[in-house]
Design a protein around this motif. Structure first.
Motif, PDB file in Angstrom:
ATOM      1  N   HIS A  63       0.793  -1.120   0.055  1.00 39.26           N
ATOM      2  CA  HIS A  63       0.038  -0.102  -0.006  1.00 39.26           C
ATOM      3  C   HIS A  63       0.870   1.226   0.012  1.00 39.26           C
ATOM      4  N   GLY A  64       0.402   2.195  -0.846  1.00 42.30           N
ATOM      5  CA  GLY A  64       1.158   3.606  -0.717  1.00 42.30           C
ATOM      6  C   GLY A  64       2.414   3.507  -0.885  1.00 42.30           C
ATOM      7  N   GLU A  65       3.217   4.334   0.008  1.00 43.25           N
ATOM      8  CA  GLU A  65       4.808   4.359  -0.054  1.00 43.25           C
ATOM      9  C   GLU A  65       5.537   3.239   0.698  1.00 43.25           C
ATOM     10  N   SER A  66       4.889   2.230   1.033  1.00 44.56           N
ATOM     11  CA  SER A  66       5.564   0.957   1.666  1.00 44.56           C
ATOM     12  C   SER A  66       5.580  -0.053   0.509  1.00 44.56           C
ATOM     13  N   ALA A  67       6.557  -1.039   0.810  1.00 40.65           N
ATOM     14  CA  ALA A  67       7.084  -1.796  -0.315  1.00 40.65           C
ATOM     15  C   ALA A  67       5.882  -2.730  -0.859  1.00 40.65           C
ATOM     16  N   TRP A  68       6.151  -2.884  -2.099  1.00 45.45           N
ATOM     17  CA  TRP A  68       4.921  -3.868  -2.729  1.00 45.45           C
ATOM     18  C   TRP A  68       5.776  -5.090  -3.117  1.00 45.45           C
ATOM     19  N   PRO A  69       5.913  -5.886  -2.254  1.00 46.23           N
ATOM     20  CA  PRO A  69       6.940  -7.225  -2.562  1.00 46.23           C
ATOM     21  C   PRO A  69       6.393  -8.144  -3.424  1.00 46.23           C
ATOM     22  N   GLY A  70       5.054  -8.079  -3.501  1.00 46.21           N
ATOM     23  CA  GLY A  70       4.272  -9.414  -4.314  1.00 46.21           C
ATOM     24  C   GLY A  70       3.902 -10.585  -3.426  1.00 46.21           C
ATOM     25  N   ASP A 145      -1.293  -2.474  -4.339  1.00 44.35           N
ATOM     26  CA  ASP A 145      -0.755  -3.693  -5.264  1.00 44.35           C
ATOM     27  C   ASP A 145      -2.181  -4.452  -5.497  1.00 44.35           C
ATOM     28  N   PHE A 146      -2.585  -4.659  -6.432  1.00 45.42           N
ATOM     29  CA  PHE A 146      -3.964  -5.489  -6.669  1.00 45.42           C
ATOM     30  C   PHE A 146      -3.656  -6.872  -6.129  1.00 45.42           C
ATOM     31  N   SER A 147      -2.458  -7.451  -5.969  1.00 47.12           N
ATOM     32  CA  SER A 147      -2.258  -8.850  -5.779  1.00 47.12           C
ATOM     33  C   SER A 147      -2.417  -8.762  -4.296  1.00 47.12           C
ATOM     34  N   LEU A 152      -4.984 -11.194   0.286  1.00 44.53           N
ATOM     35  CA  LEU A 152      -5.570 -10.907   1.456  1.00 44.53           C
ATOM     36  C   LEU A 152      -7.107 -11.386   1.677  1.00 44.53           C
ATOM     37  N   VAL A 153      -7.901 -11.059   0.523  1.00 43.60           N
ATOM     38  CA  VAL A 153      -9.201 -11.520   0.341  1.00 43.60           C
ATOM     39  C   VAL A 153      -9.568 -12.838   0.430  1.00 43.60           C
ATOM     40  N   HIS A 154      -8.626 -13.578  -0.265  1.00 40.19           N
ATOM     41  CA  HIS A 154      -8.689 -15.076  -0.377  1.00 40.19           C
ATOM     42  C   HIS A 154      -8.521 -15.523   1.299  1.00 40.19           C
ATOM     43  N   GLN A 155      -7.587 -15.176   2.034  1.00 39.54           N
ATOM     44  CA  GLN A 155      -7.594 -15.465   3.407  1.00 39.54           C
ATOM     45  C   GLN A 155      -8.669 -15.242   4.233  1.00 39.54           C
ATOM     46  N   ILE A 156      -9.214 -13.959   4.085  1.00 39.39           N
ATOM     47  CA  ILE A 156     -10.328 -13.609   4.642  1.00 39.39           C
ATOM     48  C   ILE A 156     -11.592 -14.609   4.354  1.00 39.39           C
TER      49      ILE A 156
END
Length: 233
Positions: A63-70, A145-147, A152-156
């Motif tokens: 999210h935002g300015e934090s890392a988007w590591p995948g 990051d859409f991934s 996370l939605v899968h985990q929810i």
């Protein structure tokens, strides 16, 4: 007027962004945003809390300015929170989380209950939730990051049973704030979670929906004020 400062910090070799406000010597409060938002989502609530607390709003991975590591999961978010609080030498702190952020907080508090002073979950519990299409598409959403949303939605939808079964391990006073009948979160499960927590309680702001701190900020602040100032005994 509250003065915010933005910071970068490296956690597990990844860059993260966070916002800080309040007296650095005051009791610490960590804020975790919901899916598709970032640390700035908390600015109004953080400004209110900064009168009495050191407020630290972390932008979570993807999210935002934090890392988007995948790579995304609530367990990884929990590890990020551990690294963040360790890096800032926060041995014990109050944790406030909305939606995704509250689930991360739940996993953390079950693993390290001794580190949580008090906790607030906003309109979530560790259960399956049926998201309506476009439910989070509101002003204030951050680049993400859409991934992260996919994972996370899968985990929810397939929550680890231990998240629910281990609620009794959370010893800190915990307030669950529900958005009432206009929220897509099953409000009866919030009530059930509050009963399972050793020191849990539920407060409902009817008609607030899922984004309680945005739609009804004054009522939300009043709940925080009463809960955070209450005698823990």
């Amino acid at each position: 007027m509250t003065v915010f400062s933005d910071h970068s910090i490296e956690l597990s070799h990844l860059p993260f962004h966070y916002r800080e406000a309040g007296d650095p010597d005051a009791p610490p409060v960590v804020l975790l945003h919901g899916l598709m938002y970032d640390a700035r989502d908390w600015d109004e609530i953080a400004g209110f809390l900064a009168e009495d607390y050191r407020v630290l709003a972390l932008t979570q991975r993807g999210h935002g300015e934090s890392a988007w590591p995948g790579a995304y999961s609530f367990e990884l978010g929990c590890g990020d929170l551990e690294a963040f609080t360790d890096s800032l030498s926060l041995e014990r702190f109050t944790l406030i989380g909305h939606s995704m952020g509250a689930r991360v907080g739940c996993v953390f508090a079950e693993k390290w209950p001794e580190r949580i002073e008090r906790m607030i979950w906003e309109d979530t519990a560790p259960v399956d939730v049926d998201f309506p299409e476009g439910s989070e598409a509101v002003p204030g959403a951050a680049p993400f990051d859409f991934s992260a949303a996919t994972s996370l939605v899968h985990q929810i939808h397939h929550p680890d049973p231990s998240w629910w079964n281990d609620l009794r391990k959370i010893t800190a006073p915990t307030l669950i704030i529900g958005g009432g009948s206009t929220s897509y979160t099953p409000q009866e499960r919030l009530a059930e979670a509050a009963r399972l927590l050793p020191d849990g309680r539920l407060a409902t702001i009817e008609g607030a929906g899922h984004l309680v701190h945005r739609t009804r900020p004054e009522e939300y602040k009043e709940l925080l004020r009463k809960f955070l100032k209450a005698d823990p005994s």
